[in-house]
Scaffold this motif. Sequence first.
Motif, short mmCIF file in Angstrom:
data_model
loop_
_atom_site.label_atom_id
_atom_site.label_comp_id
_atom_site.label_asym_id
_atom_site.label_seq_id
_atom_site.Cartn_x
_atom_site.Cartn_y
_atom_site.Cartn_z
N ALA A 83 -5.32 22.94 -51.98
CA ALA A 83 -4.03 23.17 -51.32
C ALA A 83 -3.39 21.87 -50.84
CB ALA A 83 -4.22 24.11 -50.13
N ARG A 84 -4.10 20.75 -51.00
CA ARG A 84 -3.61 19.49 -50.44
C ARG A 84 -3.01 18.60 -51.52
NH1 ARG A 84 -8.28 16.96 -46.83
NH2 ARG A 84 -9.35 17.00 -48.83
N ASP A 85 -2.08 17.75 -51.10
CA ASP A 85 -1.51 16.76 -52.01
C ASP A 85 -2.58 15.73 -52.35
OD1 ASP A 85 1.66 16.73 -50.26
OD2 ASP A 85 0.98 17.95 -51.95
N ARG A 86 -2.60 15.32 -53.59
CA ARG A 86 -3.61 14.36 -54.04
C ARG A 86 -2.94 13.16 -54.69
NH1 ARG A 86 -8.60 15.82 -51.78
NH2 ARG A 86 -8.58 18.07 -51.59
N ASP A 87 -3.70 12.12 -54.86
CA ASP A 87 -3.19 10.92 -55.50
C ASP A 87 -3.50 10.90 -56.98
OD1 ASP A 87 -2.27 9.94 -53.05
OD2 ASP A 87 -4.23 9.06 -52.58
N LEU A 88 -3.81 12.07 -57.54
CA LEU A 88 -4.17 12.18 -58.95
C LEU A 88 -3.09 12.93 -59.70
CD1 LEU A 88 -7.90 13.20 -58.40
CD2 LEU A 88 -7.06 10.93 -59.01
N THR A 89 -2.68 12.37 -60.83
CA THR A 89 -1.65 13.01 -61.65
C THR A 89 -2.30 14.01 -62.58
OG1 THR A 89 -0.27 11.02 -61.57
CG2 THR A 89 0.19 12.63 -63.32
N LYS A 90 -2.02 15.29 -62.35
CA LYS A 90 -2.59 16.36 -63.17
C LYS A 90 -1.60 17.51 -63.26
CE LYS A 90 -7.51 15.59 -62.12
NZ LYS A 90 -7.89 15.22 -63.50
N PRO A 91 -1.72 18.33 -64.30
CA PRO A 91 -0.92 19.55 -64.34
C PRO A 91 -1.31 20.45 -63.17
CG PRO A 91 -1.96 19.12 -66.47
CD PRO A 91 -2.57 18.17 -65.49
N VAL A 92 -0.32 21.10 -62.57
CA VAL A 92 -0.56 22.00 -61.46
C VAL A 92 -0.14 23.41 -61.86
CG1 VAL A 92 -0.06 22.52 -59.04
CG2 VAL A 92 -0.20 20.14 -59.80
#
Length: 245
Positions: A83-92
């Motif tokens: 549920a948290r914002d991450r510093d990883l670029t991935k499909p959501v």
Amino acid sequence: MTDPRPAFVLVRPQMGENIGAAARAMLNFGLEHMRVTAPRDGWPNERAVALASGAGRLLDDAMVVDTTEAAVADCTFVFATTARDRDLTKPVYTPEAAMAEARTRGARGEKVAVLFGPERAGLENDDIARANAIVSVPTNPDFASLNLAQCVLLMGYEWRRAATGATGMEVELAGTDWANHAETEALVTHYEERLEQAGFFFPEAKAPAMKRTLRNLWSRMPMTRADVQVFHGIMRQMVRWKERG
């Protein structure tokens, strides 16, 4: 044939109660592949068994490993719930879209896993980095944290819905069939004739429009054959009552 159902991976779960509740939630929706990574209180866990409430065999058959890497080693596609914002670029993905994707990949023979993080802080970046995509539940931004078993239940529900093709609404016919046009027409005629005799269509100049309105009312009603018979019976009884009076 490869089992198309995804594996649910509980990463470093802290409470046996949540593991047991997660097992119950999984079995509710036909999911039986539980994997547990480094459970805090060891394994087997008596509290997990107590909360599984009939789903203990999932705990008996669960894969228990030390690392997230080992838990997903045989998988071709991995989702990470967070549920948290991450510093990883991935499909959501939303849960619905994620489980639809899992169904598609499972049908192709792929092995899919879904990662669920520990209760206190959720998945760490190192866990998420091993996933191919993120699943984000559209929760209240001011109170976004889900209980572990709740999240498992939500994902299990979406899997079941995708796997069974459940519709948003359906009508179960209880010992009857839908009325056909001829049966509805006979009902319309019955009511028009009796209402005509009762002087309902008055004044005469408005009778065609009144009959058309009545016919339109019947056509909008999704009636079964049993419904049609009930309406016929109502009118017949009203006529008998009037004649007796």
